[in-house]
Write an enzyme that holds these catalytic residues in place. Sequence first.
Site, mmCIF file in Angstrom:
data_model
loop_
_atom_site.group_PDB
_atom_site.id
_atom_site.type_symbol
_atom_site.label_atom_id
_atom_site.label_comp_id
_atom_site.label_asym_id
_atom_site.label_seq_id
_atom_site.Cartn_x
_atom_site.Cartn_y
_atom_site.Cartn_z
ATOM 1 N N SER A 26 0.968 -1.165 -0.028
ATOM 2 C CA SER A 26 0.107 -0.099 0.233
ATOM 3 C C SER A 26 1.032 1.398 -0.063
ATOM 4 C CB SER A 26 -0.852 0.199 1.143
ATOM 5 O OG SER A 26 -1.590 1.200 1.318
ATOM 6 N N LYS A 51 -6.978 -18.741 9.295
ATOM 7 C CA LYS A 51 -7.194 -19.536 10.161
ATOM 8 C C LYS A 51 -7.604 -21.096 9.519
ATOM 9 C CE LYS A 51 -9.181 -16.586 13.877
ATOM 10 N NZ LYS A 51 -10.172 -16.504 14.943
ATOM 11 N N THR A 73 -15.250 -28.290 17.953
ATOM 12 C CA THR A 73 -14.862 -26.661 18.066
ATOM 13 C C THR A 73 -15.825 -26.016 18.858
ATOM 14 O OG1 THR A 73 -13.654 -24.984 17.264
ATOM 15 C CG2 THR A 73 -15.204 -25.692 16.006
ATOM 16 N N SER A 76 -18.048 -19.425 16.701
ATOM 17 C CA SER A 76 -19.240 -18.803 15.693
ATOM 18 C C SER A 76 -18.764 -18.010 14.630
ATOM 19 C CB SER A 76 -20.204 -17.937 16.490
ATOM 20 O OG SER A 76 -19.271 -16.803 17.215
ATOM 21 N N ASN A 78 -14.851 -17.429 12.121
ATOM 22 C CA ASN A 78 -13.880 -18.213 11.194
ATOM 23 C C ASN A 78 -13.398 -19.401 11.277
ATOM 24 O OD1 ASN A 78 -14.003 -15.883 9.435
ATOM 25 N ND2 ASN A 78 -12.426 -14.591 10.179
ATOM 26 N N GLN A 81 -15.825 -22.189 10.785
ATOM 27 C CA GLN A 81 -15.837 -22.432 9.214
ATOM 28 C C GLN A 81 -14.520 -23.397 8.737
ATOM 29 O OE1 GLN A 81 -17.111 -19.183 6.732
ATOM 30 N NE2 GLN A 81 -17.244 -17.998 8.724
#
Length: 101
Positions: A26, A51, A73, A76, A78, A81
Amino acid sequence: MVSLGDIKAAHRRIKDLINNTPLLTSRTLNNQVNAQCYIKGENFQRIGAFKFRGACNAIMTLDDSLAKHGVATHSSGNHAQAVALSAKLRGIKAHVVMPVN
């Protein structure tokens, strides 16, 4: 202590399952800090977060005798998922407990 060899072994284990995410820069950030900064675009990773790399590596290293029982696990986000997708790729069950407010 994690060694360079450990890191290379993890990469070999998951390289065909993960996305090769870009390394970005950037100009604005570089100018603000007067240095060359690099940003790893892990939002382009499967499930949209870094993750997935850790969950995938952990699940792929499970001994078959343990993996056959599945994984669990409490998350709620990442991590939930990442565990769910990694378990699916390994062909095992995943149990995700999501906290309720």
